[in-house]
Design an enzyme around this catalytic site. Structure first.
Site, PDB file in Angstrom:
ATOM      1  NE  ARG A   1      83.259  27.560  55.466  1.00  0.00           N
ATOM      2  CZ  ARG A   1      83.124  26.065  54.910  1.00  0.00           C
ATOM      3  NH1 ARG A   1      83.251  25.909  53.722  1.00  0.00           N
ATOM      4  NH2 ARG A   1      83.201  25.140  55.711  1.00  0.00           N
TER       5      ARG A   1
ATOM      6  CE  LYS B   1      98.456  19.310  51.415  1.00  0.00           C
ATOM      7  NZ  LYS B   1      96.945  18.570  51.848  1.00  0.00           N
TER       8      LYS B   1
ATOM      9  NE  ARG C   1     103.109   3.522  55.859  1.00  0.00           N
ATOM     10  CZ  ARG C   1     103.060   4.997  56.492  1.00  0.00           C
ATOM     11  NH1 ARG C   1     104.359   5.568  56.671  1.00  0.00           N
ATOM     12  NH2 ARG C   1     101.853   5.341  56.877  1.00  0.00           N
TER      13      ARG C   1
ATOM     14  N   PRO D   1      94.012  24.453  49.070  1.00  0.00           N
ATOM     15  CG  PRO D   1      94.808  26.771  49.316  1.00  0.00           C
ATOM     16  CD  PRO D   1      93.985  25.788  49.877  1.00  0.00           C
ATOM     17  CD  GLU D   2      95.674  18.938  46.240  1.00  0.00           C
ATOM     18  OE1 GLU D   2      96.554  18.132  45.967  1.00  0.00           O
ATOM     19  OE2 GLU D   2      94.275  18.746  45.923  1.00  0.00           O
TER      20      GLU D   2
ATOM     21  NE  ARG E   1      89.430  15.031  50.899  1.00  0.00           N
ATOM     22  CZ  ARG E   1      90.263  15.536  50.936  1.00  0.00           C
ATOM     23  NH1 ARG E   1      91.465  15.348  51.781  1.00  0.00           N
ATOM     24  NH2 ARG E   1      90.154  16.813  50.284  1.00  0.00           N
TER      25      ARG E   1
END
Ligand SMILES: [Zn+2]
Length: 285
Positions: free
Chosen positions: A123, A70, A164, A14-15, A273
């Site tokens: 899980r 989150k 950055r 979930p984000e 990812r």
């Protein structure tokens, strides 16, 4: 079109929109309710210790439910806190106080009016922290969460990117830079802004950075309105799935085509990812 979804199983966390939906669902149900007892079946889920959590929560009233990145935070009376991270398969469900443990339910918060909050997690990667006010302050300091996308202005976001050198995809996933985004929404936001996922952050000009900020906040707001994306386990408190997965344009669309220009969607691995993008609309830097 048959999409290749074999490699998207890793992304079922979930984000921000999913966690925000759960926070709003929880607020509507549990704020003002008094906790009769907190029961733990699987000890490892409560990282600060099950007995301490039960002692901390018993008799307290839920004052507020909030989101930090989150994380879900239950603010209890007595200046106490329950912090929850759902990780991959954590779910909150609502029901009556029951004696027997439903399948995969590891924590139950029983309220004094006979209602209960069930924490279900197949899980078992999700976790609870039960914290005093001092421990909560220390936790906030230690986790070093970056600003929420809704809390940072477009100009401040652009300035932060300028400082950055990392690739934009990895940076947006870094919870210490910006909190709340994960793999699905980062891919969707970069596509909407026409930015290649491997672009170094400091190479984005101010216009591109502001465009990304605008697309990001618009996508997150729309996803919250549609109660998030259900690609596997995520559900709201009433057990209903989200609908924003119907609006995904590139995420999980390997084998399909860009809705803007018709170019086949590409999948690469970035920051470990699966990363989905249109090589035409998101040109390489
Ligand atoms: Zn395209």
């Amino acid at each position: 079109v048959e999409y290749d979804r074999r490699k998207t199983a890793e992304d079922q966390l979930p984000e921000l929109p999913e966690v925000e939906t759960i926070v709003r669902d929880l607020s509507a149900r549990i704020v003002g309710r008094r906790i009769a007892r907190l029961r733990v079946r699987l000890n490892k889920i409560v990282r600060t210790g099950p007995r301490r959590a039960s002692a901390l929560a018993a008799g307290e009233t839920v004052r507020r439910v909030s989101r930090r990145g989150k994380f879900i935070v239950l603010h209890l009376s007595g200046d106490k806190y329950l912090v929850v991270h759902l990780k991959m398969t954590g779910q909150f469900l609502w029901g009556p106080v029951v004696r027997n443990w439903p399948e995969y339910v590891h924590v139950m918060v029983d309220f004094d009016d006979g209602k209960a909050l069930y924490y279900r997690d197949i899980r078992q990667f999700g976790y609870f922290l039960a914290l005093s006010a001092a421990d909560y302050t220390r936790w906030l300091e230690d986790t070093l969460l970056g600003p929420d996308p809704f809390q940072i202005s477009a100009d401040d976001f652009a300035a932060a990117l300028q400082r950055r050198k990392g690739r934009i995809k990895a940076l947006l996933l870094d919870q210490k830079f910006l909190s709340g985004l994960g793999n699905i929404y980062v891919d969707e936001c970069l596509f909407a802004a026409g930015i290649h996922p491997l672009c170094p952050a400091d190479q984005l000009d101010a216009d591109a950075a502001r465009r990304l900020h605008g697309e990001m906040t618009a996508i997150l707001k729309q996803a919250i309105r549609m109660r998030g994306s259900t690609t596997r386990d995520y559900v709201g408190l009433a057990g209903a799935a989200g609908r924003y997965q119907e609006r995904h344009l590139v995420y999980g669309k390997t084998g399909g085509y860009c809705p803007t220009c018709g170019t086949p969607i590409r999948r690469i691995v970035s920051a470990g990812r699966g990363t989905h993008f249109c090589p035409c609309c998101q040109p390489e830097p």
